[in-house]
Design a protein around this motif. Structure first.
Motif: not given
Length: 383
Positions: A42-44, A9, A16, A18-20, A37, A12
């Motif tokens: 995160y939105e992985v 975290r 929290v 966020a799209r990654v 992630l 990055v």
């Protein structure tokens, strides 16, 4: 596990949720990145590149981005419950990496295909895909640190584990790309990464690391080059640097600077390949001391350091630490700019420097910080 999640975290550095995009090669490192992630909130979105031989590497151990690796990446994404895409980049990879690999050997130089792959397919084309998917960053399993310097600029730094550091292979990353990239494993060591994979029940926890040249299934690069560039098999002379013809060879593509074995000549002293002349079809050999390089000239230079350093280089040279092989420690040198040429001058001779390889520069005042580098165009012998 919690410590690894917190480290990811922090690496990055995004809110929290966020799209990654996680670049998933199918290996342990990239799979753990996606997992950390995901656990960090995160939105992985996982993306895997099909780079070569469409399934021919299914049973090959230590591969990357082919066959079994794609299968492993897909299973990992299903286990984690994240969306996953496989993109066919085989033609791009062939043009940007494999063809360039063969052409470099044909010129008598020694390529570094991992750098070309990162420079083109992964950190150029794949970043475009990540942006198209609406991601605010792309994360990879490389062992390198990304940090914000006192001047507010993004820095590339060596990983906390020096045995895993991959900054040499990422020197060609541009400042714009570095702003978008994230490296969640920067502060972890490999046993920790495998431990996370095991704790999560991921089947790749004990999977072997990928090979340096992933697209050469047997490790015999000569067979690949012979198939792609058969003209490299033209026979010629093995010549001592004093002019004596010592024997014959079956193509300059079978030799690299610093090579000792496979010369099949006997003169009562150890001999090494000191230069290759593809036009004359000659392999030039000499004693070990002939491998010492006083300076080298770079091409395709890329800078992540600050402009004042470059200005000072043009005014007479600035101290740098120069790394000419990924497995070799950086050596004290000076960086000079003259007439458009970027020259690195070693304080003491550096051995076995090969055109085509990369020379990566670090800051002597802050040895973990990467300043930039380039590909070695030519070298000047010591003495």
């Amino acid at each position: 596990m919690d410590a690894a999640i917190n480290a990811a975290r922090a690496a990055v550095g995004l809110p929290v949720g966020a799209r990654v995009v996680a670049a998933m090669s199918g290996g342990v490192d990239s799979t753990v990145v996606a997992a950390l992630l995901h656990k960090a909130g995160y939105e992985v979105v996982g993306v895997t590149l099909q780079l070569y031989d469409h399934g021919a590497a299914l049973k090959k151990k230590g591969a990357c981005c082919a066959g079994q690796d794609i299968h492993d990446a897909r299973l990992a994404a299903e286990t984690l419950g994240i969306p996953h895409y496989v993109l066919d980049y085989e033609s791009r990879f062939r043009e940007a990496v494999i063809d360039q690999f063969a052409d470099t050997y044909l010129r008598g130089h020694t390529p570094v295909p991992c750098i070309r792959c990162n420079q083109t397919v992964k950190f150029r084309d794949l970043l475009d895909v990540a942006r198209d998917l609406g991601a605010v960053a792309m994360a990879t399993g490389h062992y390198v640190r990304r940090a914000i310097g006192p001047d507010g600029r993004t820095q590339m730094r060596k990983a906390v584990d020096p045995s895993r550091d991959q900054s040499y292979f990422l020197f060609a990353t541009t400042a714009e790309q570095l702003d978008y990239l994230r490296f969640p494993l920067a502060d972890l060591e490999k046993p920790q990464v495998r431990g996370v994979a095991a704790e999560l029940g991921l089947r790749i926890a004990a999977k072997p690391d990928s090979q340096d040249i992933c697209f050469v299934p047997t490790g015999d690069y000569r067979t690949l080059i012979d198939r792609l560039r058969p003209q490299g098999r033209a026979a010629g002379d093995i010549v001592h640097m004093d002019g004596r013809v010592l024997g014959r060879h079956e193509g300059v593509t079978g030799f690299t600077i610093g090579q000792r074995r496979g010369l099949n000549v006997a003169v009562g002293e150890p001999l090494f390949v000191v230069r290759l002349d593809p036009e004359a079809q000659q392999v030039i050999v000499g004693p070990r001391e002939a491998l010492l390089t006083a300076s080298l000239t770079l091409e395709e230079a890329n800078w992540l350091g600050d402009q004042p350093s470059l200005k000072a280089a043009a005014e007479g040279g600035v101290p740098v630490l120069a790394r000419v092989r990924s497995t070799r420690d950086p050596s004290p040198a000076r960086l000079a700019l003259s007439g458009g040429d970027v020259t690195v001058i070693f304080e003491a001779g550096e051995e076995g420097v090969a055109p085509g390889q990369a020379c990566v520069l670090y800051d002597p005042a802050d040895p973990d910080r990467l300043l930039g580098g380039g590909f070695i165009r030519e070298t000047a012998a010591l003495g």
